[in-house]
Design an enzyme around this catalytic site. Structure first.
Site, PDB file in Angstrom:
ATOM      1  N   ASP A  32       1.165  -1.255  -0.100  1.00 23.31           N
ATOM      2  CA  ASP A  32      -0.101   0.224   0.144  1.00 23.31           C
ATOM      3  C   ASP A  32       0.949   1.195  -0.324  1.00 23.31           C
ATOM      4  OD1 ASP A  32      -2.167   1.705  -0.137  1.00 23.31           O
ATOM      5  OD2 ASP A  32      -3.211   1.084   1.936  1.00 23.31           O
ATOM      6  N   GLY A  35       0.443   5.041  -4.106  1.00 29.01           N
ATOM      7  CA  GLY A  35      -0.072   6.401  -4.759  1.00 29.01           C
ATOM      8  C   GLY A  35       0.045   7.886  -4.418  1.00 29.01           C
ATOM      9  N   ARG A  36       0.396   7.665  -2.512  1.00 31.39           N
ATOM     10  CA  ARG A  36       0.579   8.636  -1.718  1.00 31.39           C
ATOM     11  C   ARG A  36       1.686   9.011  -2.159  1.00 31.39           C
ATOM     12  NH1 ARG A  36      -1.113   5.724   3.162  1.00 31.39           N
ATOM     13  NH2 ARG A  36      -1.743   4.293   1.466  1.00 31.39           N
ATOM     14  N   ASN A  80     -10.321  -2.308  -6.057  1.00 30.42           N
ATOM     15  CA  ASN A  80      -9.906  -1.919  -7.196  1.00 30.42           C
ATOM     16  C   ASN A  80     -10.678  -1.289  -8.273  1.00 30.42           C
ATOM     17  OD1 ASN A  80      -6.677  -3.083  -5.822  1.00 30.42           O
ATOM     18  ND2 ASN A  80      -7.704  -1.480  -5.272  1.00 30.42           N
ATOM     19  N   ARG A  83     -10.776   2.115  -9.272  1.00 31.21           N
ATOM     20  CA  ARG A  83     -10.441   3.262  -9.773  1.00 31.21           C
ATOM     21  C   ARG A  83     -10.868   4.157 -11.161  1.00 31.21           C
ATOM     22  NH1 ARG A  83      -4.362   2.354  -6.529  1.00 31.21           N
ATOM     23  NH2 ARG A  83      -5.952   1.366  -4.470  1.00 31.21           N
ATOM     24  N   ARG A 200       1.663  -4.907   6.777  1.00 28.23           N
ATOM     25  CA  ARG A 200       1.193  -4.167   5.639  1.00 28.23           C
ATOM     26  C   ARG A 200       1.911  -2.137   5.895  1.00 28.23           C
ATOM     27  NH1 ARG A 200      -5.355  -2.186   4.526  1.00 28.23           N
ATOM     28  NH2 ARG A 200      -4.556  -0.312   3.175  1.00 28.23           N
ATOM     29  N   ARG A 206      -5.097  -1.818   8.413  1.00 23.87           N
ATOM     30  CA  ARG A 206      -6.576  -2.450   7.890  1.00 23.87           C
ATOM     31  C   ARG A 206      -6.305  -4.393   7.367  1.00 23.87           C
ATOM     32  NH1 ARG A 206      -8.003   2.551   6.478  1.00 23.87           N
ATOM     33  NH2 ARG A 206      -7.361   1.587   3.904  1.00 23.87           N
ATOM     34  N   SER A 208      -8.340  -4.625   4.840  1.00 24.09           N
ATOM     35  CA  SER A 208      -8.876  -4.469   3.749  1.00 24.09           C
ATOM     36  C   SER A 208      -8.937  -5.823   2.421  1.00 24.09           C
ATOM     37  CB  SER A 208      -7.765  -3.803   2.742  1.00 24.09           C
ATOM     38  OG  SER A 208      -8.047  -2.382   3.237  1.00 24.09           O
TER      39      SER A 208
HETATM   40  C1  FPP Z   1      -1.497   0.311  -3.826  1.00 26.50           C
HETATM   41  O1  FPP Z   1      -0.973   1.419  -3.429  1.00 26.50           O
HETATM   42  C2  FPP Z   1      -0.844  -0.685  -4.909  1.00 26.50           C
HETATM   43  C3  FPP Z   1      -1.930  -1.076  -5.500  1.00 26.50           C
HETATM   44  C4  FPP Z   1      -3.073  -1.711  -5.047  1.00 26.50           C
HETATM   45  C5  FPP Z   1      -0.915  -2.140  -6.512  1.00 26.50           C
HETATM   46  C6  FPP Z   1      -0.149  -2.775  -5.924  1.00 26.50           C
HETATM   47  C7  FPP Z   1       0.763  -3.244  -7.675  1.00 26.50           C
HETATM   48  C8  FPP Z   1       1.425  -2.962  -7.747  1.00 26.50           C
HETATM   49  C9  FPP Z   1       2.817  -2.907  -6.977  1.00 26.50           C
HETATM   50  C10 FPP Z   1       2.604  -3.028  -8.983  1.00 26.50           C
HETATM   51  C11 FPP Z   1       2.678  -4.480  -9.959  1.00 26.50           C
HETATM   52  C12 FPP Z   1       2.863  -5.895  -9.010  1.00 26.50           C
HETATM   53  C13 FPP Z   1       3.027  -6.608  -9.147  1.00 26.50           C
HETATM   54  C14 FPP Z   1       2.972  -7.599  -8.564  1.00 26.50           C
HETATM   55  C15 FPP Z   1       4.002  -6.961 -10.214  1.00 26.50           C
HETATM   56  P1  FPP Z   1      -2.534   3.094  -3.883  1.00 26.50           P
HETATM   57  O2  FPP Z   1      -2.312   2.950  -4.364  1.00 26.50           O
HETATM   58  O3  FPP Z   1      -3.314   2.550  -3.297  1.00 26.50           O
HETATM   59  O4  FPP Z   1      -2.092   3.649  -2.755  1.00 26.50           O
HETATM   60  P2  FPP Z   1      -2.784   5.060  -2.354  1.00 26.50           P
HETATM   61  O5  FPP Z   1      -2.979   4.258  -0.913  1.00 26.50           O
HETATM   62  O6  FPP Z   1      -1.238   5.760  -1.497  1.00 26.50           O
HETATM   63  O7  FPP Z   1      -3.375   5.569  -2.829  1.00 26.50           O
END
Ligand code: FPP
Length: 258
Positions: A32, A35-36, A80, A83, A200, A206, A208
């Site tokens: 997780d 994005g941030r 997801n 999104r 996590r 969480r 999730s």
């Molecule tokens: C969560 O960060 C991340 C994801 C939902 C995607 C994870 C995917 C990868 C790391 C890339 C590809 C993976 C593999 C296994 C090749 P978020 O986007 O929820 O971040 P945020 O909470 O800061 O918005």
């Protein structure tokens, strides 16, 4: 240069603190904070996901080197899909690209790829790349890397219930014979040991909808580190923390002490 040496020394020191005899057999990670992390760097969210792949590579390598048997990564949850469309399609493309790029490395490192989740709803290209990766690595035996894709624990539990109900309906299973082992075997993770450590990242505390059945006794480890910054030393720290905890499984201290 001096700083690099210090970092390397710290990494080695952390690794040496791990008791290899008491490794968790299965580690699950909710990746997780992509994005941030991207926002912090003034970049679009997809930049975070791209850099998240480096963390996937490092973590997989570290877990395999230590001798962890199963590593499960939550790559895409059923939720997801909500999104922005562009982010979802970029993530799916990134998966295809990463799978194509990394299959050789998985084979070189004797790592088997598996997946859990409702794969039938993935875009065809992603599904094909995933199935090819699973097929190409199926004989590897050092570690199993499990990608949770379009995964939801509630969905998985319902699916298992439906599967067992069908067997009851067909007369091949008696309701009285449904016990923990039968139920666990009907889950997507059937045959895998339950995760003993769940990590996590990004400071969220969480679960999730991740592996809800399987983590009944898992130790939970939350770290503020954003996923793209997660490196081997962070995995080592989580394992060291795990090894300091006393796992009682409902018993009292004196019963579990060596
Ligand atoms: C969560 O960060 C991340 C994801 C939902 C995607 C994870 C995917 C990868 C790391 C890339 C590809 C993976 C593999 C296994 C090749 P978020 O986007 O929820 O971040 P945020 O909470 O800061 O918005």
């Amino acid at each position: 240069m001096a700083l690099n040496h210090e970092l390397l020394a710290e990494k080695m020191d952390l690794k040496s603190q791990i008791n290899i005899e008491k490794l968790p057999r299965h580690i699950a990670i909710i990746m997780d904070g992509n994005g941030r992390w991207a926002k912090q760097h003034g970049k679009p969210r997809v930049f975070g996901h791209r850099n998240g792949v480096t963390a996937v590579r490092e973590t997989t390598e570290a877990a395999a080197e230590l001798g962890v048997e199963y590593l499960t990564l939550y790559a895409f949850s059923t939720e997801n899909w909500n999104r922005p469309k562009l982010e979802v399609s970029a993530l799916m493309r990134l998966l295809v690209e990463t799978l194509h790029k990394e299959i050789d490395t998985l084979n070189k490192n004797d790592i088997r790829l598996q997946a859990i989740g409702d794969l039938s709803k993935l875009p065809e290209k992603t599904r094909q790349a995933l199935l090819a990766g699973i097929e190409n690595t199926k004989n590897n035996s050092r570690m199993t890397l499990v990608l949770a894709l379009n995964y939801s624990a509630k969905w998985e539990i319902m699916e298992a219930s439906r599967r067992l109900a069908r067997q009851v309906q067909a007369g091949t299973l008696s309701p009285d014979d449904i016990d923990e082992a039968t139920f666990a075997a009907a889950l997507n993770t059937g045959g895998m040991p339950d995760p003993e450590l769940l990590i996590r990242t990004s400071g969220e505390n969480r679960l999730s909808n991740f592996l809800l059945w399987q983590i009944a006794y898992a130790e939970l480890y939350f770290t503020p580190v954003f996923w793209p910054d997660f490196r081997k030393e962070h995995l080592y720290k989580a394992i060291i923390d795990f090894q300091k905890r006393e796992r009682r499984f409902g018993k009292i201290s004196e019963q579990v002490a060596p």
